[in-house]
Scaffold this motif. Structure first.
Motif, mmCIF file in Angstrom:
data_model
loop_
_atom_site.group_PDB
_atom_site.id
_atom_site.type_symbol
_atom_site.label_atom_id
_atom_site.label_comp_id
_atom_site.label_asym_id
_atom_site.label_seq_id
_atom_site.Cartn_x
_atom_site.Cartn_y
_atom_site.Cartn_z
ATOM 1 N N UNK A 76 0.707 -1.417 0.178
ATOM 2 C CA UNK A 76 -0.509 0.271 -0.222
ATOM 3 C C UNK A 76 0.759 1.465 -0.001
ATOM 4 N N UNK A 77 2.331 1.427 0.771
ATOM 5 C CA UNK A 77 3.052 2.760 0.330
ATOM 6 C C UNK A 77 3.676 2.831 -0.503
ATOM 7 N N UNK A 78 3.625 1.269 -1.689
ATOM 8 C CA UNK A 78 4.205 1.782 -3.335
ATOM 9 C C UNK A 78 2.979 2.343 -3.465
ATOM 10 N N UNK A 79 2.319 2.021 -3.609
ATOM 11 C CA UNK A 79 0.771 3.001 -4.161
ATOM 12 C C UNK A 79 0.662 4.459 -3.726
ATOM 13 N N UNK A 80 0.845 4.253 -3.153
ATOM 14 C CA UNK A 80 0.424 5.703 -2.196
ATOM 15 C C UNK A 80 1.322 6.486 -2.950
ATOM 16 N N UNK A 81 2.937 5.716 -2.709
ATOM 17 C CA UNK A 81 3.715 7.111 -3.715
ATOM 18 C C UNK A 81 3.769 7.131 -5.260
#
Length: 341
Positions: free
Chosen positions: A254-259
């Motif tokens: 989810x962090x990769x998607x947010x970034x």
């Protein structure tokens, strides 16, 4: 500080993952005597609610094995025109399985049940190849990390059942799709005859993919993997990395998607960017203005120690991943508006 956003395949094992690898108990997997390989295969099969699984050195080999399992020479496989099995597996469907591909003009790499239905050849018309398999890619690589809706996949499944076709999922980045769409592995396991999942992209393991299916099919896959040269010995060190990744690196996607979405927000406001494709997961694709040379843009990024890739015809790609840390992200967000062309 060099920032590599070329692909999510560039990651290196974390210290914790390396520790798990060093502690792995291993045996000879050619004899199915590697306990860590066996544990990984059982773990993945159980996650998807399927009977069995088999570890492969690459996603391409796992996919190619699936194609061969479900087809005979001369058959035809239905897939999107941007599918990995068509664009990036070196013509393997023809070379390994003697099959042709029916390429559908989907949306961002995704096809529909109606498209599939219309592409099926009449099995009584012996002049045409026999349609035997539908292959889906989720998320779509060239489609910019787009994710299928579960209902669409169910509708395609019905077409497959009605026409006695096998149904394969190239799930190299399926973990990303499940996190983005809040889906579960078992939802996919209920639909597909076979699923390949990759451990060395978003999950950050150094090597490996897993093919999942029923026990009878996986027994056949064992022989095909051997023919393709994919049988390995003490591969449990690699499996240990995969087990660690499954236990620790799924939710953080989810962090990769947010970034990726935050980068897209900045890019779509820059004058030298013509358009930014919708971002659902960790792949961001954008187009530069038609009067610009994409090589110039790539060099501008490189001058700032940021590495991205070209997809040709003015289309550039950024992929966020495990090794792209927040401090790097903040640097890129700061630099992007300052890049002048």
């Amino acid at each position: 500080m060099e920032i590599n956003l070329v692909s999510d395949t560039v990651t290196k094992p974390t210290q914790e993952m390396l520790h798990a690898m060093f502690q792995a108990k291993v045996g000879d997997d050619v004899y199915k005597q590697d306990p860590t390989i066996n544990a990984l295969e059982a773990k993945v099969a159980n996650m998807f609610g399927m009977e069995a699984a088999l570890f492969f050195p690459s996603g391409t080999m796992a996919n190619q094995t699936a194609l061969k399992l479900h087809t005979n020479p001369g058959d035809e496989i239905i897939c999107d025109k941007w599918s990995h099995i068509y664009l990036y597996e070196a013509g393997g469907a023809a070379f390994n399985s003697g099959c042709s591909l029916s390429l559908l003009d989907g949306e961002r790499g995704m096809i529909t049940a109606d498209m599939v239905r219309k592409a099926i050849n009449d099995p009584e018309f012996f002049h045409a190849p026999l349609t035997s398999l539908v292959s889906i890619e989720n998320t779509t690589n060239k489609g910019g990390g787009a994710c299928y809706e579960m209902e669409t996949l169910r509708e395609i499944k019905q077409v497959c059942v009605q026409n006695k076709l096998k149904y394969h999922l190239d799930g190299a980045r399926l973990w990303n799709a499940m996190v983005a769409k809040k889906q579960s592995p078992r939802q996919f396991g209920e639909l597909f005859d076979s699923i390949s999942v990759c451990l060395s992209k978003g999950l950050g393991a150094p090597v490996g993919s897993v093919l999942i299916s029923d026990a009878k099919t996986i027994k056949k896959a064992l022989r095909i993997r051997k023919i393709f040269g994919g049988a390995m010995r003490q591969a449990g060190y690699l499996a240990a990395a995969g087990i660690y990744a499954l236990d620790n690196h799924i939710e953080r996607l989810a962090d990769d998607h947010r970034r990726a979405k935050e980068l897209a927000f900045i890019l779509q406001r820059l004058p030298w960017v013509a358009s930014v494709e919708p971002v659902e997961t960790n792949i961001l694709i954008f187009n530069v203005q038609s009067y610009l040379d994409e090589k110039v843009i790539i060099e501008k990024f490189r001058e700032k120690s940021i590495h991205i890739s070209s997809m040709g015809q003015g289309k550039l790609r950024i992929v966020t991943h495990l090794d792209y840390r927040q401090v790097m992200h903040e640097y890129v967000l700061e630099i992007l508006p300052k890049i002048s062309i």
